[in-house]
Write a protein that holds these residues in place. Sequence first.
Motif, PDB file in Angstrom:
ATOM      1  N   PHE A   1       0.808  -1.218   0.000  1.00  7.35           N
ATOM      2  CA  PHE A   1       0.000   0.000   0.000  1.00  7.35           C
ATOM      3  C   PHE A   1       0.844   1.271   0.000  1.00  7.35           C
ATOM      4  N   GLY A   2       2.113   1.178  -0.435  1.00  9.11           N
ATOM      5  CA  GLY A   2       3.023   2.311  -0.361  1.00  9.11           C
ATOM      6  C   GLY A   2       2.677   3.436  -1.313  1.00  9.11           C
ATOM      7  N   MET A   3       2.914   4.665  -0.880  1.00 12.34           N
ATOM      8  CA  MET A   3       2.670   5.845  -1.706  1.00 12.34           C
ATOM      9  C   MET A   3       3.745   5.993  -2.779  1.00 12.34           C
ATOM     10  N   VAL A   4       4.946   5.471  -2.523  1.00  6.16           N
ATOM     11  CA  VAL A   4       6.035   5.487  -3.504  1.00  6.16           C
ATOM     12  C   VAL A   4       6.069   4.152  -4.230  1.00  6.16           C
ATOM     13  N   GLN A   5       6.106   4.226  -5.563  1.00  8.78           N
ATOM     14  CA  GLN A   5       6.338   3.057  -6.407  1.00  8.78           C
ATOM     15  C   GLN A   5       7.551   3.408  -7.272  1.00  8.78           C
ATOM     16  N   LEU A   6       8.745   3.029  -6.829  1.00  4.90           N
ATOM     17  CA  LEU A   6      10.005   3.447  -7.445  1.00  4.90           C
ATOM     18  C   LEU A   6      10.435   2.404  -8.473  1.00  4.90           C
ATOM     19  N   SER A   7      10.442   2.787  -9.742  1.00  6.94           N
ATOM     20  CA  SER A   7      10.623   1.784 -10.785  1.00  6.94           C
ATOM     21  C   SER A   7      11.255   2.403 -12.030  1.00  6.94           C
ATOM     22  N   PRO A   8      11.937   1.587 -12.831  1.00  7.03           N
ATOM     23  CA  PRO A   8      12.514   2.098 -14.080  1.00  7.03           C
ATOM     24  C   PRO A   8      11.442   2.393 -15.120  1.00  7.03           C
ATOM     25  N   ASP A   9      11.667   3.445 -15.890  1.00  9.17           N
ATOM     26  CA  ASP A   9      10.865   3.755 -17.067  1.00  9.17           C
ATOM     27  C   ASP A   9      11.753   3.522 -18.286  1.00  9.17           C
ATOM     28  N   THR A  10      11.234   2.791 -19.270  1.00  7.00           N
ATOM     29  CA  THR A  10      12.082   2.332 -20.363  1.00  7.00           C
ATOM     30  C   THR A  10      11.898   3.081 -21.675  1.00  7.00           C
ATOM     31  N   ASP A  11      10.993   4.046 -21.719  1.00  7.64           N
ATOM     32  CA  ASP A  11      10.884   4.861 -22.929  1.00  7.64           C
ATOM     33  C   ASP A  11      10.107   6.134 -22.609  1.00  7.64           C
ATOM     34  N   THR A  12      10.002   6.994 -23.615  1.00  2.01           N
ATOM     35  CA  THR A  12       9.339   8.292 -23.455  1.00  2.01           C
ATOM     36  C   THR A  12       8.221   8.441 -24.481  1.00  2.01           C
ATOM     37  N   VAL A  13       7.504   7.355 -24.749  1.00  6.03           N
ATOM     38  CA  VAL A  13       6.409   7.397 -25.719  1.00  6.03           C
ATOM     39  C   VAL A  13       5.336   8.351 -25.213  1.00  6.03           C
ATOM     40  N   PRO A  14       4.949   9.370 -25.996  1.00  5.55           N
ATOM     41  CA  PRO A  14       4.004  10.373 -25.509  1.00  5.55           C
ATOM     42  C   PRO A  14       2.552   9.923 -25.658  1.00  5.55           C
ATOM     43  N   TYR A  15       1.689  10.473 -24.800  1.00  2.48           N
ATOM     44  CA  TYR A  15       0.251  10.281 -24.942  1.00  2.48           C
ATOM     45  C   TYR A  15      -0.244  10.897 -26.244  1.00  2.48           C
ATOM     46  N   SER A  16       0.348  12.036 -26.574  1.00  2.00           N
ATOM     47  CA  SER A  16      -0.022  12.743 -27.802  1.00  2.00           C
ATOM     48  C   SER A  16       1.145  13.617 -28.214  1.00  2.00           C
TER      49      SER A  16
ATOM     50  N   SER B   1      20.215   5.060 -20.881  1.00  2.81           N
ATOM     51  CA  SER B   1      21.307   4.108 -21.024  1.00  2.81           C
ATOM     52  C   SER B   1      20.792   2.748 -21.466  1.00  2.81           C
ATOM     53  N   ARG B   2      21.612   2.040 -22.231  1.00  3.70           N
ATOM     54  CA  ARG B   2      21.388   0.620 -22.422  1.00  3.70           C
ATOM     55  C   ARG B   2      21.624  -0.078 -21.075  1.00  3.70           C
ATOM     56  N   TYR B   3      21.118  -1.284 -20.950  1.00  2.00           N
ATOM     57  CA  TYR B   3      21.344  -2.013 -19.699  1.00  2.00           C
ATOM     58  C   TYR B   3      21.536  -3.494 -19.982  1.00  2.00           C
ATOM     59  N   ASP B   4      22.171  -4.149 -19.057  1.00  2.00           N
ATOM     60  CA  ASP B   4      22.475  -5.577 -19.181  1.00  2.00           C
ATOM     61  C   ASP B   4      21.336  -6.371 -18.550  1.00  2.00           C
TER      62      ASP B   4
ATOM     63  N   CYS C   1       1.582   1.930 -19.743  1.00  2.00           N
ATOM     64  CA  CYS C   1       0.779   2.365 -18.600  1.00  2.00           C
ATOM     65  C   CYS C   1       1.562   2.305 -17.286  1.00  2.00           C
ATOM     66  N   ALA C   2       2.465   1.339 -17.158  1.00  3.37           N
ATOM     67  CA  ALA C   2       3.281   1.222 -15.946  1.00  3.37           C
ATOM     68  C   ALA C   2       4.704   1.726 -16.153  1.00  3.37           C
ATOM     69  N   GLY C   3       4.974   2.321 -17.322  1.00  2.74           N
ATOM     70  CA  GLY C   3       6.269   2.938 -17.572  1.00  2.74           C
ATOM     71  C   GLY C   3       7.357   2.015 -18.068  1.00  2.74           C
ATOM     72  N   TYR C   4       7.118   0.700 -18.055  1.00  5.37           N
ATOM     73  CA  TYR C   4       8.185  -0.276 -18.291  1.00  5.37           C
ATOM     74  C   TYR C   4       7.725  -1.342 -19.266  1.00  5.37           C
ATOM     75  N   GLN C   5       8.615  -1.701 -20.197  1.00  2.00           N
ATOM     76  CA  GLN C   5       8.415  -2.850 -21.065  1.00  2.00           C
ATOM     77  C   GLN C   5       9.620  -3.774 -20.947  1.00  2.00           C
ATOM     78  N   TYR C   6       9.358  -5.037 -20.654  1.00  2.00           N
ATOM     79  CA  TYR C   6      10.421  -5.994 -20.331  1.00  2.00           C
ATOM     80  C   TYR C   6      11.456  -6.121 -21.445  1.00  2.00           C
ATOM     81  N   THR C   7      11.035  -6.011 -22.696  1.00  2.00           N
ATOM     82  CA  THR C   7      11.955  -6.230 -23.816  1.00  2.00           C
ATOM     83  C   THR C   7      12.601  -4.954 -24.336  1.00  2.00           C
ATOM     84  N   ASP C   8      12.285  -3.814 -23.768  1.00  2.00           N
ATOM     85  CA  ASP C   8      12.911  -2.574 -24.234  1.00  2.00           C
ATOM     86  C   ASP C   8      14.414  -2.601 -23.959  1.00  2.00           C
TER      87      ASP C   8
END
Length: 510
Positions: free
Chosen positions: A30-45, A112-115, A58-65
Amino acid sequence: CVAQENARYINPFIGTDNMGHTFPGAVVPFGMVQLSPDTDTVPYSSGQGYNPDVYRYCAGYQYTDPTIVGFSHTHLHGTGHSDLGDFLLMPVTGEPKLNPGTATYPETGYRSRYDKNTEIAQAGYYAVTLTDYDIRAELTTTPRVGIHQYTFNGEQPGALILDMVHGIYNYDGKVIWSSVRVVNDTLVTGYRQTNGWARERFIYFAMSFSRPITEYSLRNEEKEIYGGFWRRWEMNRNFPERSGRKVKAWFKFGLKQSDKLLVKMAISPVSEQGALLNLKSEAPHGSFGLYRADAFRAWNTEANRLTIDAGDEQKVVFYTALYHSLIHPSIYADVDGRYRGLDHEIHQGDGFTNYSIFSLWDTFRALHPWLTLMYPGEASDMVNSMLAHYDQSAHSILPVWSHYANDNWCMIGYHAVPVIADAWVKGIRGFDGQKALKAMVRSASYRPYEGLGDYMDKGYVPAEKSGSSASVTLEYAYDDYTISRMAVALGDSAIAQAFRTRSQNFEHLF
């Protein structure tokens, strides 16, 4: 006796590919902070209407990015629309860049790219190696504070980017205003206001560093029409305050190879002082390992409440599903109980902790009944939060789909009603039953709301009034039945009979 650790079966990567809409980062129950990687900057519009590609983020992250843009502090989990992605941080080496670059050419910006082989997601912990910078990034959280530990293994000096423009379901102009202030050489505060799924959303932060800042730059990348007498300052270098719609910053700390930087960022719905109080209360020490252990312990406490006789693969599915069920709704209040209400006034939680992110069309059938059974204290707080929403609403109705002191009006029905009724009939008494019944009846009688006037007059919602008329009629009828049950429990026979009769309106569909 070996201590039970069911939390080790939690796999936060489940649901992070394609349309799962989950994030792999760190959060506590129930935490107010959800600290997570975002893998792209695809815009809403991009100014030409809705961009359907954004739905995957929607959650900021795609596993294969292939790249990570940075680590932001707020995320929605499992939703079919989105918002948030506040206060993105990214550790870098060399001369800092303030644009994120692209997935195809990450070297043009700070991403950055990541391993993939180095990426770890566990209950309350996330880690990855950013290969372009040779930085090991580790994340954990408390309820209101995101904890970052960065190990700089590269030869070039390290720095930290703060991007106040970045967001999920972002578009040019979504940030209405933002501000950053360097309070001293280890403390930075700020806030931003955004206009997205939540139309008027305020969020504040206080960020501390384990090493003193040696040099910094706060910039507003929007052309400033009015300069005034600010022109007497060199504002882009070591100037301790900056405001605007496109504020970004970098900070240097004299970091050398193998140095570590601990960053603690608390957030608040109330104020920068509220964020600072959260920071001091929940993150007083400098041991990343202890924070990580506390986060795992919080999840293990919940996972150990349930024991199943199954193989490891089934346990991963089961305990990860439990984990997913305890992310939202989320606490939306400072440690002193203060929170921003739907009226955007600051309120004090009177005997309850305020919650937000009520995706009620999605959750009234299963999630909330589950919470009512297993977490009656939290369920009581959630009902009180809904009643506070009712008090603060300009419409004087219960929430439909609320987050961050806004109702975004998504989906159909008035499904706060069955959540409240379910809590009452299951014996939860931490809220005012008569007030709750009044709020339920008011919400079910608010004629301007999606065909409700026609439903009250005709017994159904006409197709010409709603593209979902059959579904709306069915769900109104179900909600009415739960009002009847609540009225029976409270001894109000008139309301019970009226809404029992209304609940039969589903028959008009056949």
